[in-house]
Design an enzyme around this catalytic site. Structure first.
Site: not given
Length: 245
Positions: A129, A8
């Site tokens: 998500d 990330d």
């Protein structure tokens, strides 16, 4: 079954967030390219990369770091975060990405996702998500009223290569994957599902290798790998054994 190590990106560095909160970022490696090489040397076969700044900005922010990762590893790379247009998609695929992950745009403009699948077959995934069972967008900053399975079904037959399903309530806090919702999604659609959010220990890897998880294409691991809670060699051996079963 594939175990995807995660990188990330925030401000050019490899970080992990807690519960998707940009203010709760831990830097694990200031050199993402070196981290990509390390994962390849450990035996991983894919790499999952997210441009966190890009997810909030709606456009690529950590492009230089992604390019460095692509040059550093021979493994296929999938990228999400801030990819919102056909031009974005074409640009990244031409840079050498194996596939792009479309999240916010899958909610805002499903037709674009379907068009992209036709134009770039096998190279477009959808990121779903969820928080409290509802789909979140704009880097998890906004909640929608759309259900996870409701959104996933919009792409049945479109050629989506995978759905990356993240339970935001478990992301980065090492509480284990939400198996109920993940397997419910995997059983509701024909699109391969990749689990993300909460992978915590070797117990989760053993659960991934169990027969009832065979419908999953794989899982993404971030913090548990960085913190040493998951042993790469042992985890990959279990995953490979599950493939042969």
């Amino acid at each position: 079954m594939i175990l995807f190590p995660a990188i990330d990106l925030k401000d050019g560095q490899c970080v992990r967030l807690k519960l998707g909160d940009m203010d709760q970022a831990t830097v694990y490696n200031p050199d993402p390219a070196a981290q990509a090489r390390a994962f390849e040397e450990q035996g991983f076969e894919w790499l999952h990369v997210v441009d966190l700044n890009g997810a909030f900005a709606g456009e690529t922010v950590n492009g230089a770091a992604v390019d460095a990762i692509l040059k550093a590893t021979g493994n296929p790379v999938q990228l999400g975060g801030g990819i919102r247009t056909l031009e974005h998609i074409e640009n990244w695929l031409s840079h050498g990405l194996a596939r792009v992950i479309l999240g916010t745009v899958a909610v805002r403009d499903p037709a674009l996702v379907i068009e992209a699948c036709g134009k770039f077959p096998g190279r477009v995934a959808v990121g779903i998500d969820a928080k409290g069972g509802k789909v979140a967008v704009e880097g998890w900053a906004e909640a929608s009223e759309l259900g996870v399975i409701e959104l996933a079904k919009k792409f049945e037959g479109a050629g989506v290569s995978a759905i990356i399903y993240t339970d935001i309530d478990r992301d980065g806090i090492l509480t284990g994957i939400n198996w109920d919702s993940t397997l419910e999604l995997a059983n509701a659609v024909s699109i391969p599902v990749i689990a993300s959010g909460g992978l915590a220990s070797m117990d989760d890897i053993r659960r991934l290798a169990a027969p009832d998880a065979a419908k999953l294409e794989g899982a993404i691991s971030g913090r548990a790998l960085y913190d040493g809670r998951i042993d790469p060699k042992e985890a990959l051996a279990l995953i490979r054994a599950a493939r042969k079963a």
